[in-house]
Design a protein around this motif. Structure first.
Motif, PDB file in Angstrom:
ATOM      1  N   PHE A   1      -4.046   0.187  -9.441  1.00  0.00           N
ATOM      2  CA  PHE A   1      -4.079  -0.806  -8.364  1.00  0.00           C
ATOM      3  C   PHE A   1      -4.495  -0.158  -7.047  1.00  0.00           C
ATOM      4  O   PHE A   1      -5.274  -0.716  -6.283  1.00  0.00           O
ATOM      5  CB  PHE A   1      -2.712  -1.488  -8.209  1.00  0.00           C
ATOM      6  N   LEU A   2      -3.968   1.029  -6.816  1.00  0.00           N
ATOM      7  CA  LEU A   2      -4.275   1.739  -5.577  1.00  0.00           C
ATOM      8  C   LEU A   2      -5.778   1.985  -5.446  1.00  0.00           C
ATOM      9  O   LEU A   2      -6.383   1.707  -4.408  1.00  0.00           O
ATOM     10  CB  LEU A   2      -3.518   3.068  -5.564  1.00  0.00           C
ATOM     11  N   PHE A   3      -6.389   2.480  -6.521  1.00  0.00           N
ATOM     12  CA  PHE A   3      -7.799   2.870  -6.414  1.00  0.00           C
ATOM     13  C   PHE A   3      -8.767   1.716  -6.645  1.00  0.00           C
ATOM     14  O   PHE A   3      -9.891   1.742  -6.150  1.00  0.00           O
ATOM     15  CB  PHE A   3      -8.113   4.028  -7.369  1.00  0.00           C
TER      16      PHE A   3
ATOM     17  N   ARG B   1      -7.392  -1.279  -3.351  1.00  0.00           N
ATOM     18  CA  ARG B   1      -7.116  -0.965  -1.959  1.00  0.00           C
ATOM     19  C   ARG B   1      -8.221  -0.104  -1.374  1.00  0.00           C
ATOM     20  O   ARG B   1      -8.876   0.644  -2.086  1.00  0.00           O
ATOM     21  CB  ARG B   1      -5.783  -0.201  -1.853  1.00  0.00           C
ATOM     22  N   SER B   2      -8.375  -0.205  -0.069  1.00  0.00           N
ATOM     23  CA  SER B   2      -9.243   0.764   0.580  1.00  0.00           C
ATOM     24  C   SER B   2      -8.408   1.487   1.623  1.00  0.00           C
ATOM     25  O   SER B   2      -7.559   0.884   2.284  1.00  0.00           O
ATOM     26  CB  SER B   2     -10.433   0.073   1.223  1.00  0.00           C
TER      27      SER B   2
ATOM     28  N   PRO C   1       4.136   6.886  -5.562  1.00  0.00           N
ATOM     29  CA  PRO C   1       4.097   7.659  -6.818  1.00  0.00           C
ATOM     30  C   PRO C   1       2.911   8.608  -6.887  1.00  0.00           C
ATOM     31  O   PRO C   1       3.052   9.741  -7.363  1.00  0.00           O
ATOM     32  CB  PRO C   1       4.000   6.582  -7.907  1.00  0.00           C
TER      33      PRO C   1
ATOM     34  N   ARG D   1     -10.856  -3.167 -13.339  1.00  0.00           N
ATOM     35  CA  ARG D   1     -12.152  -3.318 -12.695  1.00  0.00           C
ATOM     36  C   ARG D   1     -12.863  -4.569 -13.181  1.00  0.00           C
ATOM     37  O   ARG D   1     -13.622  -5.189 -12.454  1.00  0.00           O
ATOM     38  CB  ARG D   1     -12.994  -2.079 -12.994  1.00  0.00           C
TER      39      ARG D   1
ATOM     40  N   VAL E   1       3.249   4.968 -13.606  1.00  0.00           N
ATOM     41  CA  VAL E   1       2.553   5.549 -12.463  1.00  0.00           C
ATOM     42  C   VAL E   1       1.053   5.259 -12.544  1.00  0.00           C
ATOM     43  O   VAL E   1       0.410   4.988 -11.525  1.00  0.00           O
ATOM     44  CB  VAL E   1       2.817   7.075 -12.380  1.00  0.00           C
TER      45      VAL E   1
ATOM     46  N   LEU F   1       2.465   1.672  -3.389  1.00  0.00           N
ATOM     47  CA  LEU F   1       1.523   2.153  -4.392  1.00  0.00           C
ATOM     48  C   LEU F   1       1.184   3.626  -4.167  1.00  0.00           C
ATOM     49  O   LEU F   1       0.914   4.365  -5.099  1.00  0.00           O
ATOM     50  CB  LEU F   1       0.231   1.333  -4.363  1.00  0.00           C
TER      51      LEU F   1
ATOM     52  N   LEU G   1       0.842  -1.202   0.000  1.00  0.00           N
ATOM     53  CA  LEU G   1       0.000   0.000   0.000  1.00  0.00           C
ATOM     54  C   LEU G   1       0.871   1.243   0.000  1.00  0.00           C
ATOM     55  O   LEU G   1       0.649   2.181  -0.764  1.00  0.00           O
ATOM     56  CB  LEU G   1      -0.941   0.003   1.216  1.00  0.00           C
TER      57      LEU G   1
ATOM     58  N   CYS H   1       0.292   1.873 -11.069  1.00  0.00           N
ATOM     59  CA  CYS H   1       0.277   1.936  -9.596  1.00  0.00           C
ATOM     60  C   CYS H   1      -1.030   2.558  -9.110  1.00  0.00           C
ATOM     61  O   CYS H   1      -1.687   2.035  -8.205  1.00  0.00           O
ATOM     62  CB  CYS H   1       1.440   2.776  -9.078  1.00  0.00           C
ATOM     63  N   ASN H   2      -1.426   3.681  -9.735  1.00  0.00           N
ATOM     64  CA  ASN H   2      -2.654   4.356  -9.330  1.00  0.00           C
ATOM     65  C   ASN H   2      -3.865   3.451  -9.496  1.00  0.00           C
ATOM     66  O   ASN H   2      -4.760   3.423  -8.655  1.00  0.00           O
ATOM     67  CB  ASN H   2      -2.877   5.621 -10.158  1.00  0.00           C
TER      68      ASN H   2
END
Lengths: 289, 287
Positions: free
Chosen positions: B99-101, B104-105, A17, B181, B93, A14, A11, B96-97
């Protein structure tokens, strides 16, 4: 290392960046511009803080007239793009059959990938005194001498609608695509006329797409530089031109930054107002796909 | 029967006529810019003086073709280099974003998501000046305190890359996130249950699934970087990319048919790349 530690680590990895990008390229630079806009030059190398640059802006009618004119023309372009684009989007999403819709959609997308400069250039070739339209009209005997169709507001608006209409069509197609035709059928069965069905069913359903398209189109128009300048000529009076002039020609960064802040605040306000009036939110419209 | 289509014949014809007019409007400037690239005249204007390919291949003045025009080719090269760097960074980048959004929560996620979208709606000129101002502040500060000359923070290729990157990340993120998604997480779980490590699952299951989207995001970013003008204009140094070179030429020399030739070249090039990205998204995308 336990699983939850690993998960925290990823986490963090991620997030890095994202945070760097946001902080270094978006947030801090905007703060920097805001800071610069509050700095007043009192002498060589001598600065104080205050709202002087904003007062200068208000004191010079040319500046705020340009801003108001840019905003008003952008709203007009947005409305025209919506009216021009909606039937096309509706045709692609609902009327055309499976095969031709892909082709039509592609035809819509191709000009999207051609640079603004090339598009403006095409309009110049078409509309100038020695251009194709003037030439064709002379050959047909409609007009005697060559006519100049460039450098007026109508041309600028035609050119702007051209550069942005595709950004209206794409979100509209993707929202209308999701609409079930049986909704329309139900509307007719309940005795609705075509107009009622359109107003009560199609438009509310397409609202997120309409709002998303309008926001993107409005911001793109208000921030556009090439089309108004190339098609509008010397007196196009476009606000981005003023910003460029302050920054590059006059090297007056303080006042350029002020103009930048004003443009951003003003356009954001218009977008916020639009979202409020239509009851939509930025995340639910622009970022839907 | 398609209930969405107009039912009366007259309305149907009016609708078709409108569509025809609209597509004429879309095509007109592109076609007219293209035509004059082949006119054997020194001006991109009527009258028509015969067909020529000199504006592409001509090697002598005054009909110096695009491929022999050193400045234009230089601009083209700069555009390609900038485009490749920016797209690589944006896809990295953006992944990464995504996967992040998508996966992840974390607290404040919806607010940060809106923040992630914002660069898309900030006018390009403003992104340009804000990065210019910020970079100069850092460069001046560093010079004052340490006496170092950080020339890469002055207008030039580095700032152009940074400026374009700042909003292309959003686009790359949206393209990649849309595909992520649709990914069925149980595939990853199955692989994990079969004893694969996290990184192995990522390399053999998730990333191959994402490849078409990564490819499409790369091409979209490349095209947008290539055609970008507003942000680039504020950050450009001596190594100007093609759009800026063309604009300079247009402002200084006026429009010449060689610019039409560049336009044709750009239309064909970007058309092909756009098609490629659509097929990449679609071809393997159905799996």
């Amino acid at each position: 290392m336990s699983r939850s530690d690993a998960s925290k680590l990823t986490l963090f990895l991620l997030f890095t960046p994202f945070v760097l990008w946001m902080l270094l390229l978006i947030i801090l630079p905007q703060i920097g511009v805001g800071y610069l806009s509050l700095r007043e030059k009192v002498g060589p190398g001598d600065y104080t803080f205050g709202l002087g640059n904003y007062a200068d802006f208000l004191g010079e009618p040319v500046y705020w007239n340009t801003l108001l004119r840019t905003a008003w023309m952008s709203v007009l372009v947005t409305i025209l793009a919506l009216f021009a684009g909606f039937p096309v989007a509706y045709y692609i999403a609902k009327v055309a059959n499976q095969r031709s819709r892909a082709a039509l959609f592609l035809m819509c997308l191709v000009p999207l990938w051609v640079s603004d400069l090339v598009r403006a250039f095409g309009w110049i070739v078409l509309l100038r005194e020695t251009g194709l339209i003037s030439g064709a009209l002379q050959d047909l005997g409609v007009i005697r001498g060559p006519i100049e169709l460039l450098y007026n507001d109508i041309t600028v608006i035609i050119g702007l609608v051209y550069t942005v209409v595709l950004f209206m069509i794409v979100p509209l197609v993707s929202t209308l695509d999701g609409m079930d035709n049986s909704l329309l059928e139900a509307g007719y069965n309940l005795g609705g006329s075509r107009f009622t069905v359109f107003r009560k069913i199609v438009v509310p359903y397409a609202m997120p797409g309409i709002v998303a398209g309008s926001i993107i189109v409005f911001m793109l128009t208000a921030g556009s530089y090439l089309t108004p300048i190339l098609l509008g000529g010397k007196n196009s009076m476009w606000f981005t031109e003023q910003i460029y002039e302050q920054f590059v020609t006059r090297y007056n960064w303080e006042s350029g930054a002020t103009f930048g802040v004003l443009l951003l605040v003003f356009t954001s306000f218009v977008v916020w107002l639009g979202l409020r009036l239509t009851g939509q939110s930025l995340a639910s419209t622009v970022a839907k796909d | 029967m398609n209930v969405a289509a107009p039912q009366s014949t007259a309305m149907r014809w009016i609708y078709l006529a409108y569509m025809l007019v609209f597509f004429l409007y879309l095509a007109a400037p592109l076609v007219s810019a293209a035509i004059f690239a082949f006119n054997d005249s020194l001006f991109p204007a009527l009258p028509w003086k015969g067909f020529t390919l000199d504006w592409f291949f001509g090697s002598t003045e005054p009909m110096l073709g695009l491929f022999h025009d050193r400045r234009l080719m230089e601009g083209l090269k700069n555009s390609v280099v900038i485009g490749l760097i920016v797209s690589t960074l944006s896809v990295a980048v953006g992944t990464c974003n995504a996967f992040l959004f998508e996966r992840r929560s974390f607290p404040g996620k919806s607010l940060l998501y809106v923040l992630m979208i914002v660069p898309l709606v900030i006018p390009g000129v403003i992104l340009g000046i804000s990065i210019l101002v910020f970079a100069s502040m850092i460069a001046n500060g560093v010079e004052e305190v340490f006496g170092w000359e950080w020339d890469f923070l002055r207008p030039g290729t580095f700032l152009v890359v940074i400026g374009q990157f700042s909003f292309l990340v959003t686009i790359a993120t949206l393209v990649i996130a849309a595909r992520l998604r649709k990914f069925d997480v149980s595939l990853e779980e199955a692989a994990l249950n079969l004893g694969a490590s996290r990184s192995r699952v990522l390399m053999t299951v998730t990333l191959p699934y994402l490849t078409p989207a990564l490819f499409a995001a790369f091409i979209v970013s490349f095209l947008m970087s290539f055609e970008n003008f507003n942000t680039t204009l504020m950050l450009v140094g001596s190594d100007a990319p093609l759009t800026i070179t063309m604009y300079d030429r247009m402002v200084k020399v006026g429009s010449t048919p060689v610019l039409n030739a560049v336009s044709v070249f750009l239309m064909i090039g970007s058309g092909l790349l756009a098609l490629l990205s659509i097929f990449a998204q679609r071809g393997k995308g159905q799996a």
